[in-house]
Scaffold this motif. Structure first.
Motif, PDB file in Angstrom:
ATOM      1  N   UNK A   1      32.223  33.080  34.398  1.00 30.63           N
ATOM      2  CA  UNK A   1      33.247  33.411  33.110  1.00 30.63           C
ATOM      3  C   UNK A   1      34.435  33.582  33.474  1.00 30.63           C
ATOM      4  N   UNK A   2      35.106  32.899  34.449  1.00 31.13           N
ATOM      5  CA  UNK A   2      36.592  33.370  34.801  1.00 31.13           C
ATOM      6  C   UNK A   2      37.647  33.187  33.291  1.00 31.13           C
ATOM      7  N   UNK A   3      38.653  34.156  33.436  1.00 28.79           N
ATOM      8  CA  UNK A   3      39.615  34.145  32.415  1.00 28.79           C
ATOM      9  C   UNK A   3      40.943  34.342  32.997  1.00 28.79           C
ATOM     10  N   UNK A   4      41.921  33.667  33.130  1.00 30.95           N
ATOM     11  CA  UNK A   4      43.059  33.689  33.452  1.00 30.95           C
ATOM     12  C   UNK A   4      44.088  34.791  32.831  1.00 30.95           C
ATOM     13  N   UNK A   5      44.759  35.694  33.592  1.00 33.24           N
ATOM     14  CA  UNK A   5      45.576  36.885  33.017  1.00 33.24           C
ATOM     15  C   UNK A   5      46.951  36.063  32.330  1.00 33.24           C
ATOM     16  N   UNK A   6      47.566  36.785  31.358  1.00 31.89           N
ATOM     17  CA  UNK A   6      48.654  36.050  30.701  1.00 31.89           C
ATOM     18  C   UNK A   6      49.886  35.819  31.797  1.00 31.89           C
ATOM     19  N   UNK A   7      50.034  36.645  32.938  1.00 30.34           N
ATOM     20  CA  UNK A   7      50.901  36.407  33.980  1.00 30.34           C
ATOM     21  C   UNK A   7      50.380  35.528  35.083  1.00 30.34           C
ATOM     22  N   UNK A   8      49.288  34.948  35.093  1.00 28.76           N
ATOM     23  CA  UNK A   8      48.776  34.237  36.001  1.00 28.76           C
ATOM     24  C   UNK A   8      48.619  34.938  37.218  1.00 28.76           C
ATOM     25  N   UNK A   9      48.658  36.284  37.350  1.00 29.83           N
ATOM     26  CA  UNK A   9      48.476  37.136  38.633  1.00 29.83           C
ATOM     27  C   UNK A   9      47.040  37.389  39.181  1.00 29.83           C
TER      28      UNK A   9
ATOM     29  N   UNK B   1      20.390  44.016  36.774  1.00 31.28           N
ATOM     30  CA  UNK B   1      21.516  44.244  37.526  1.00 31.28           C
ATOM     31  C   UNK B   1      22.796  44.284  36.660  1.00 31.28           C
ATOM     32  N   UNK B   2      23.690  45.166  36.460  1.00 37.71           N
ATOM     33  CA  UNK B   2      24.572  45.253  35.325  1.00 37.71           C
ATOM     34  C   UNK B   2      25.817  44.130  35.898  1.00 37.71           C
ATOM     35  N   UNK B   3      26.095  43.776  34.801  1.00 36.40           N
ATOM     36  CA  UNK B   3      27.279  42.627  34.918  1.00 36.40           C
ATOM     37  C   UNK B   3      28.635  43.530  34.920  1.00 36.40           C
ATOM     38  N   UNK B   4      29.387  43.575  35.857  1.00 36.98           N
ATOM     39  CA  UNK B   4      30.904  44.145  36.013  1.00 36.98           C
ATOM     40  C   UNK B   4      31.872  43.384  35.742  1.00 36.98           C
ATOM     41  N   UNK B   5      32.942  44.011  35.113  1.00 40.24           N
ATOM     42  CA  UNK B   5      34.263  43.283  35.119  1.00 40.24           C
ATOM     43  C   UNK B   5      34.894  43.200  36.632  1.00 40.24           C
ATOM     44  N   UNK B   6      35.337  42.118  36.952  1.00 38.26           N
ATOM     45  CA  UNK B   6      35.985  42.127  38.268  1.00 38.26           C
ATOM     46  C   UNK B   6      37.451  41.369  38.090  1.00 38.26           C
ATOM     47  N   UNK B   7      38.344  41.783  39.111  1.00 37.40           N
ATOM     48  CA  UNK B   7      39.437  40.936  39.228  1.00 37.40           C
ATOM     49  C   UNK B   7      39.731  40.319  40.472  1.00 37.40           C
ATOM     50  N   UNK B   8      40.227  39.164  40.486  1.00 35.21           N
ATOM     51  CA  UNK B   8      40.581  38.503  41.885  1.00 35.21           C
ATOM     52  C   UNK B   8      41.948  38.118  41.768  1.00 35.21           C
ATOM     53  N   UNK B   9      42.745  38.385  42.908  1.00 31.36           N
ATOM     54  CA  UNK B   9      44.130  38.186  42.820  1.00 31.36           C
ATOM     55  C   UNK B   9      44.266  36.439  43.243  1.00 31.36           C
ATOM     56  N   UNK B  10      45.175  35.798  42.164  1.00 29.77           N
ATOM     57  CA  UNK B  10      45.237  34.252  42.447  1.00 29.77           C
ATOM     58  C   UNK B  10      45.823  34.187  43.867  1.00 29.77           C
ATOM     59  N   UNK B  11      46.767  34.881  44.458  1.00 24.18           N
ATOM     60  CA  UNK B  11      47.515  34.806  45.646  1.00 24.18           C
ATOM     61  C   UNK B  11      46.891  34.945  46.778  1.00 24.18           C
ATOM     62  N   UNK B  12      46.073  35.874  46.912  1.00 28.28           N
ATOM     63  CA  UNK B  12      45.434  36.283  48.352  1.00 28.28           C
ATOM     64  C   UNK B  12      43.839  36.290  47.954  1.00 28.28           C
ATOM     65  N   UNK B  13      43.234  36.083  46.768  1.00 26.94           N
ATOM     66  CA  UNK B  13      41.877  36.188  46.524  1.00 26.94           C
ATOM     67  C   UNK B  13      41.077  37.609  46.895  1.00 26.94           C
ATOM     68  N   UNK B  14      41.985  38.553  46.600  1.00 24.09           N
ATOM     69  CA  UNK B  14      41.510  39.903  46.808  1.00 24.09           C
ATOM     70  C   UNK B  14      40.828  40.413  45.582  1.00 24.09           C
ATOM     71  N   UNK B  15      39.657  40.793  45.838  1.00 23.99           N
ATOM     72  CA  UNK B  15      38.593  41.292  44.658  1.00 23.99           C
ATOM     73  C   UNK B  15      38.532  42.558  44.419  1.00 23.99           C
ATOM     74  N   UNK B  16      38.443  43.300  43.211  1.00 21.21           N
ATOM     75  CA  UNK B  16      38.097  44.623  42.978  1.00 21.21           C
ATOM     76  C   UNK B  16      37.350  44.740  41.768  1.00 21.21           C
TER      77      UNK B  16
END
Length: 694
Positions: free
Chosen positions: A283-291, A306-321
């Motif tokens: 279920x990816x969803x793009x941020x308004x600024x594309x970052x 197993x709980x489903x967490x909200x995660x972010x990946x940066x579009x430039x370097x693919x770093x996940x948190x």
């Protein structure tokens, strides 16, 4: 001089007086009946309506939603599109009738509405031009589309759709003489996942991502390969890439809960893997600024929850948190705030579905509770929301109403529809009451609810039905339930709970049933609740009944092997023998990995201990079994095993088989009614005379 009255004049006068009296009495009775509310009747199910999938226009002024209602002549549920302004005015249908309309999606400029409809026989993508009120079909598809998503420039619609794969026969069929009538050709199956409940045995097919111009024309397939590519879908800000989830591994059929986020260029077809970690990223969803891309992240581990967490990946370097580590449960329905500094999501807590907001630093807060009402049969947690231009629209459910449309604007909360006022406003319903108690097994606190019959008198005693939810990793709540209201109207206290293993109480609570379903532990949760209600004085301890479906059917069948306290039981679509069920059902791969320590041939004793069949020698309770003949989730062979075992033991029992019906035995309105009719008729057979209160 007195006028002589003839016999005909007298008869005319008497008739006139009679008619006046009749009209007067009828009027009084009509006014009386209008003032006196009736109990909820099973046939009222056909008159229910409920809202789902609300979508706010980009300017925040209008909401389009799916309005569902049951049809008594066709015995189905139709889905129509309605629109309403956020202030509750201008409530009117966009598309209504016998066809189904679903998945409304506003174009970025708010001038068009895309949706899916079967009005052309097959499900196709349609566009509505809102300034001219013209509509057109823009696709000619062979399979049903889903996951509609507009490109930011408004030129394209992306969607997913199944594409059939050729079947490789083991042998070439022989040629038959002209005019000869031979048996049907054999069906060859070589794929692991070959059956799905509600579909039966299916031809090999793989889900792919497509795009179509919003002006219509031919569709174009973007993804390829023997893999499933799933929505929800999101776009890059330049409308060049579509993002989706997939597990593109050769052994994907044998792996549960794995998926990665990918993007594909709509011009070059270049595929880019965004996430590579173990687990399911969906279920990816793009941020308004594309970052950033926000997505749902779920670890892969051999546990039932197993709980489903909200995660972010940066579009430039693919770093996940991971953002929602502090949330003890699932986060769903992720939507970016317009400023890109936070995200909205839904989460469940103690039997209630809420909307929350989480900042990019991980801090979250509750916005509103009370989503629900979209599952009218039983009171499962349900409901969703949408937000645009800082206006929230959500499905608002209560204990006495299915879902309406609720709105939040300027921090003010308003319910702007009343879809069932004309029906349920004139029905006397059972009252839903909360109860918390401690399980006799280990003192664990359990939350539950009980519905009292209409015209409830606490000085009297009533028979009780324990109704157990499915899953087991699901949850009930204080929501409207047609099935349970019918039971209450028949004079029963209806008790339901969120026993250990249920969701909305955190990860630890959900895992209390790991490798233990069914067991004496969840059985104790149910019986302790019944005892707590008996102590209140209004439950007849000599008239106790038990029912449940799916996981609740398992618990029912297991319970009657542990106690004889119930007068009668109804186990709907149960699992009876865990040694046979995983290898005959459509949930084989995931169920063995998540709910058992290994395959059945390696853990015979464990599988047998969890099976109600292991306790059938103890059963004395009259038991009715109720299952769809086309059930692929809990196959009817499970029901047959228990029924035949009970008959061999001479236990009063019956098996009700529902033709052409899958695991969703209440998916048609008449099936829902018939299900409850059978339960109540079976229980009525075994009611004893009520106890007198001392």
């Amino acid at each position: 001089m007195n006028k002589k009255i003839s016999l005909s004049d007298l008869r005319f006068f008497e008739m006139k007086l009679f008619l006046i009296t009749l009209i007067f009495v009828t009027s009084i009775n009509l006014l009386s009946s209008q003032g006196e509310k009736k109990f909820f009747d099973p046939m009222d199910v056909f008159d229910l309506s409920w809202a789902s999938d609300p979508q706010v226009s980009p300017d925040g002024k209008t909401i389009v939603y799916v309005r569902k209602s049951n049809n008594i002549m066709f015995d189905n549920t139709s889905s129509n599109l309605w629109q309403i302004s956020v202030d509750g005015k201008h409530h009117q249908p966009l598309f209504s009738g016998l066809n189904n309309y679903q998945s409304p999606r506003w174009s970025p400029d708010g001038k068009k509405l895309a949706f899916i409809s079967d009005e052309s026989d097959a499900n196709q993508i349609h566009i509505r031009w809102l300034d001219s009120t013209e509509s057109a079909v823009i696709s000619n598809l062979q399979e049903s589309p889903s996951s509609l998503s507009w490109s930011p420039n408004g030129k394209w619609l992306a969607f997913t759709m199944n594409v059939k794969s050729p079947i490789e026969a083991i042998v070439e069929p022989r040629s038959k003489p002209e005019g000869a009538e031979w048996a049907e050709r054999p069906i060859t199956i070589v794929n692991t996942r070959y059956q799905y409940d509600g579909q039966g045995i299916v031809d090999p097919a793989y889900r792919h991502v497509f795009i179509v111009s919003s002006d219509g024309g031919s569709v174009r397939q973007l993804t390829n390969g023997d893999f499933n590519h799933n929505g929800s879908l999101t776009w890059s800000l330049d409308s060049q890439q579509v993002y989706f989830s997939a597990y593109r591994s050769n052994n994907w059929e044998l792996v549960s809960n794995e998926a990665d986020i990918y993007s594909i260029d709509i011009e070059t077809g270049e595929l880019d893997q965004i996430t590579t970690q173990s687990g399911a990223e969906r279920s990816p969803t793009m941020s308004p600024n594309g970052k950033y891309i926000a997505f749902s992240s779920q670890e892969r581990r051999p546990l039932a929850f197993t709980p489903k967490r909200i995660a972010l990946v940066e579009t430039q370097n693919k770093k996940i948190r991971i953002l929602s580590e502090s949330l003890d449960g699932d986060a769903d329905n992720i939507i970016w705030a317009e400023d890109g500094q936070s995200l909205y999501f839904s989460y469940d807590e103690k039997g209630i579905r809420n909307i929350g907001e989480i900042a990019l630093n991980g801090k979250y807060e509750k916005i509103i509770g009370g989503l629900g009402g979209t599952t009218i049969g039983r009171p499962y947690l349900s409901g969703g929301f949408h937000v645009a231009n800082n206006i929230f629209a959500y499905t608002h459910g209560t204990s006495d109403r299915p879902s309406d449309i609720g709105v939040i604007r300027n921090n003010q909360k308003t319910v702007i529809t009343s879809l069932n006022k004309n029906l349920l406003g004139h029905r006397k319903l059972g009252m839903v009451n909360e109860i918390t108690y401690n399980s006799s097994f280990d003192g664990q606190e359990i939350q539950g609810w009980y519905i009292t019959p209409p015209d409830f008198d606490p000085s009297k005693q009533y028979p009780l039905i324990l109704e157990i939810h499915g899953g087991p990793h699901l949850a009930y709540g204080p929501s409207f339930s047609a099935e349970l209201q019918i039971m209450a109207a028949a004079g029963y206290i209806v008790f339901y709970n969120n026993y250990r293993g249920s969701l909305s109480y955190g990860e630890d609570f959900a895992l209390l049933l790991q490798y233990k379903y069914s067991s004496q532990e969840d059985f104790a949760d149910h019986m302790s609740g019944i005892d707590a209600l008996i102590k209140k004085g209004f439950v007849d301890s000599k008239n106790l009944f038990i029912a449940g479906g799916s996981a609740g059917g398992i618990a029912t069948a297991y319970a009657v092997g542990l106690t004889d306290r119930f007068n009668a039981a109804v186990a709907a679509k149960p699992v009876i023998n865990w040694l046979s069920k995983p290898l005959t059902a459509d949930s084989m791969v995931g169920q063995i990995y998540h709910q058992f320590p290994g395959p059945p041939w390696e853990h015979l004793e464990h599988y047998w201990k969890r099976s109600p069949l292991s306790l059938v020698g103890n059963v004395t309770t009259p038991t009715l079994l109720l299952t769809g003949e086309n059930d692929r989730r809990t196959p009817i062979s499970e029901t047959e095993q228990f029924y035949q075992a009970l008959r061999l033991r001479g236990i009063d029992s019956a098996m009700v088989r529902l033709p052409n019906t899958s695991h969703s035995i209440a998916s048609k309105p008449s099936r829902l009614i018939s299900k409850v009719d059978h339960i109540l008729a079976w229980f009525e057979r075994y009611q004893s005379d009520p106890e007198e209160i001392n």
